[in-house]
Design a protein around this motif. Structure first.
Motif, short mmCIF file in Angstrom:
data_model
loop_
_atom_site.label_atom_id
_atom_site.label_comp_id
_atom_site.label_asym_id
_atom_site.label_seq_id
_atom_site.Cartn_x
_atom_site.Cartn_y
_atom_site.Cartn_z
N ASP A 111 0.89 -0.72 0.14
CA ASP A 111 -0.31 -0.25 -0.29
C ASP A 111 1.35 1.09 -0.04
O ASP A 111 1.82 1.23 1.01
CB ASP A 111 -1.59 -0.74 1.60
N ILE A 404 -4.37 6.48 7.90
CA ILE A 404 -5.71 5.54 8.71
C ILE A 404 -5.78 5.59 9.88
O ILE A 404 -7.25 5.70 9.06
CB ILE A 404 -5.45 4.31 7.22
N ARG B 94 -10.89 1.44 1.12
CA ARG B 94 -9.63 0.23 1.53
C ARG B 94 -9.97 -0.72 1.67
O ARG B 94 -9.53 -2.00 0.61
CB ARG B 94 -8.89 0.75 2.79
N ARG B 97 -10.26 -2.45 -2.13
CA ARG B 97 -9.64 -2.66 -2.69
C ARG B 97 -8.63 -4.19 -2.05
O ARG B 97 -8.56 -4.62 -3.03
CB ARG B 97 -8.35 -1.50 -2.43
N GLY B 365 -8.90 -2.18 5.72
CA GLY B 365 -9.15 -3.20 4.20
C GLY B 365 -9.25 -4.98 4.55
O GLY B 365 -10.30 -4.83 4.14
#
Lengths: 431, 431
Positions: A111, A404, B94, B97, B365
């Motif tokens: 990422d 995040i 996220r 993905r 994610g």
């Protein structure tokens, strides 16, 4: 057998009746099974010996005798015709190859924000395979259940098979041997499922139980679910055959009967664009029926659950298949590929005139344990995925957390979970 | 909280007690749920209106009023703080993905003998997502359940959420909107599961139901299983934290409490190679507890189910993790990778000091719906695989049938299935 045509005004109502037809009355065995499981949990091997004596009319002096010995396996193999061992070996090799092609790859995602995300597949550690005994002891089922587990990398496979009156089935043992199964217990029914799920002094517990069985076995699987994983609970088998006017009606008829001979609850349905083919197949079924070893069973299945449906075109036909979501689908038309592409729900498909379903039942390679009773809408055949599980993982650099983390804090606070919020905030220097 | 050490003689017995500890007493709601499902099957929308009035103290004049309108969704979004909508959007992007990276590939195997074998993945057509209402209404769960279905290609996602006293949860609706869910029903409990599984005049039936819920919802999922697919039935949440002497005890403590604050049945366990770290974390937990909004819940969970285990080395530690097979695993050691590689059973892992589990709960994610109660031995977190199914297929040229057909005939005859044998033999010119 019922004859339907999409050209009839009443078709939709008739088709719905066919869809909703219950083909099986489930015996109420909940309480009996709960009792058996409780006995096995409380008394272990002693309960297995007692229950085996009661249900299989056979029991060894001690629990050691419940295990099939290497000498018994060797003797069973020696008793099988060499041509049958060769056939088993061909089947096993092809099943191994197909299931190896299913093996999935791990995921690793880097990422740009400074995190790495992943998903790792690993095998279940110990699996129990149930194999029915007596009449329905199918060596092909041993291969179809054990090989996907082997290919997935399961370390321990324990197999339970009842031996009514003490009789071992040679070909079942030979199939187990070919599939690499060495831990075989002569225990059946709900007591076998209980022993595999909870363990006894002799039989170590497993993590997942798979394999077909009677109503007691199915109910026992339901009751141990959660303690261990289970495979789906199979209902009666079914086939839908799609055929155009170019096909051989005798071949279609025998394919329908191959499904019908499984048991009286099985269902065989022909969908055809040709009214002439519909008549020819109906006639060919009647002709072939008398020649079968299991003629009575097949006749009863065909009479009760068989259907021939004439459709205007394959657009109609494909839509009906999706509503039926059949376990097996034979596509016997001159160009099967494009028709298969239009169909969304089926357990397994057999394309073209040279591909009867029986080829897939034994030797082609894909699994023959498939979703029945319209469950192909959401379920799949047995595969390596039944013996694998996934662990997802996250790794973060400090800058990833910083990128995040604030969003996690905001959402955790909105959900009122302050320790969640602080576990992130503290690492951002805000705790 | 219990303190264990592998150096103590009684460790194995104490650890087994910890493993076998039942953290949840399941309410007996079987009969009540069966009654609710029967009402919904018999009366459809009328039953939904009556049951919603009874359980949620709210009901519209007609079933139309059970559906959340586009205007209500828009109003809910407008009522959310922009920073929260941004956080939801970051999380959703996220999650999309990561789940897209899970999508598997079809298999197609050409066989030198003249057969082609394949496995085709396809999406389930219609899925129902259950979202709990009231206190436990978590917008993050909406994303975690709906996005994998969207990514898998599910055509229709219906969501059911109870609205006690008629109150809509703005952030839940905003999350549904972000996840692309437009069909939202204000129905909860067993009646929601029944409506999604069986359908009513207003709510079309789905093929699979997913999402968390209370004891009634869990039992309803059990009872509709088979009619539709279901996800796993989640038990209380748990975390195992592995920490060496290099870590910050305050961070470990808050991570343990982030698990404990979920509910009194949650479980947080620290495994450490450092006796000093064990003491420091125990102290830090006591200190942090008082500062939490949900301090009473967290304290009760920690008191009843918490554990700190001191191990001699990580070989011991990894073996204990595999026996616990935890839902969440934090690996807070200086080199987490090699230790993670030694562990076989965990739902989700969080590697290193910058990766608290809460990051994964919201925004990293991977999915936060994970196997609980040691089921990570055989089960996996929610993923695109829950919304996909497989169809295997076989195509054969005549020479392919000739190469492997005789083995199928031999095995079918050995199993006494003569129509199976003849369906192959006939095509070999032997019928």
């Amino acid at each position: 057998m019922i004859r339907l045509s999409t050209a009839h005004a009443g078709f939709e109502a008739e088709f719905r009746t066919l869809l909703d037809q219950a083909r099986e009355t489930t015996a109420k065995v909940d309480a009996a099974v709960a009792g058996i499981i409780a006995e096995v949990r409380a008394e272990g091997d002693a309960a297995l010996l007692r229950l085996t004596g009661r249900f299989d009319r056979w029991a060894p002096a001690s629990a050691d005798g419940l295990r099939v010995t290497p000498a018994e396996i060797e003797a069973a193999r020696a008793a099988c015709a060499p041509a049958l061992l060769d056939a088993l070996d061909l089947a096993a090799t092809r099943i191994e190859r197909f299931h190896a092609a299913q093996l999935p790859r791990d995921v690793e995602l880097d990422d740009p924000l400074g995190l790495t995300l992943g998903m790792r597949w690993s095998a279940i550690e110990a699996v129990g395979i149930y194999v029915p005994g007596g009449k329905a002891a199918y060596p092909s089922s041993v291969l179809m259940n054990a090989i996907p587990a082997q290919v997935a990398g399961v370390r321990r496979i324990a197999m339970c098979v009842p031996t009514p009156d003490g009789a071992l089935n040679d070909l079942v043992l030979a199939a187990a041997h070919r599939a690499g199964v060495t831990e075989i217990w002569r225990v059946g029914g709900a007591q076998a499922i209980a022993a595999m799920a909870w363990g006894t002094a002799s039989i170590a517990p497993v993590d997942r139980v798979a394999g077909p069985g009677n109503a007691y076995v199915a109910e026992a699987k339901r009751q141990v679910f959660g303690r261990v994983g289970i495979d789906s609970i199979a209902g009666p088998s079914e086939v839908v055959v799609l055929a155009d006017a170019s096909q051989n009606p005798a071949q279609i008829a025998i394919d329908l009967l191959a499904q019908a001979e499984h048991d009286e609850s099985a269902q065989a349905i022909l969908i055809t664009t040709s009214a002439q083919m519909a008549h020819a197949v109906e006639h060919a079924v009647e002709e072939a029926l008398g020649t079968l070893a299991r003629a009575e069973i097949a006749a009863e299945s065909w009479r009760r659950h068989g259907a021939i449906i004439v459709v205007h075109d394959w657009e109609e036909g494909a839509a009906l298949v999706d509503r039926l979501a059949p376990e097996h689908l034979e596509i016997m038309v001159s160009q099967p590929g494009p028709l298969f592409d239009r169909i969304r729900h089926a357990g397994a498909a057999f394309l073209g005139a040279h591909c009867p379903e029986a080829l897939g039942d034994y030797v082609a390679g894909p699994n023959h344990v498939l979703p029945t009773g319209r469950t192909a809408r959401f379920a799949s055949g047995l595969s390596v995925f039944d013996f694998l599980k996934r662990t997802t993982w996250i790794a973060a650099e400090k800058r990833g957390l910083e990128a995040i983390g604030p969003a996690a804090v905001a959402l955790a606070e909105a959900e009122g979970l302050t320790a969640h919020a602080r576990s992130v905030a503290m690492r951002l220097g805000q705790g």
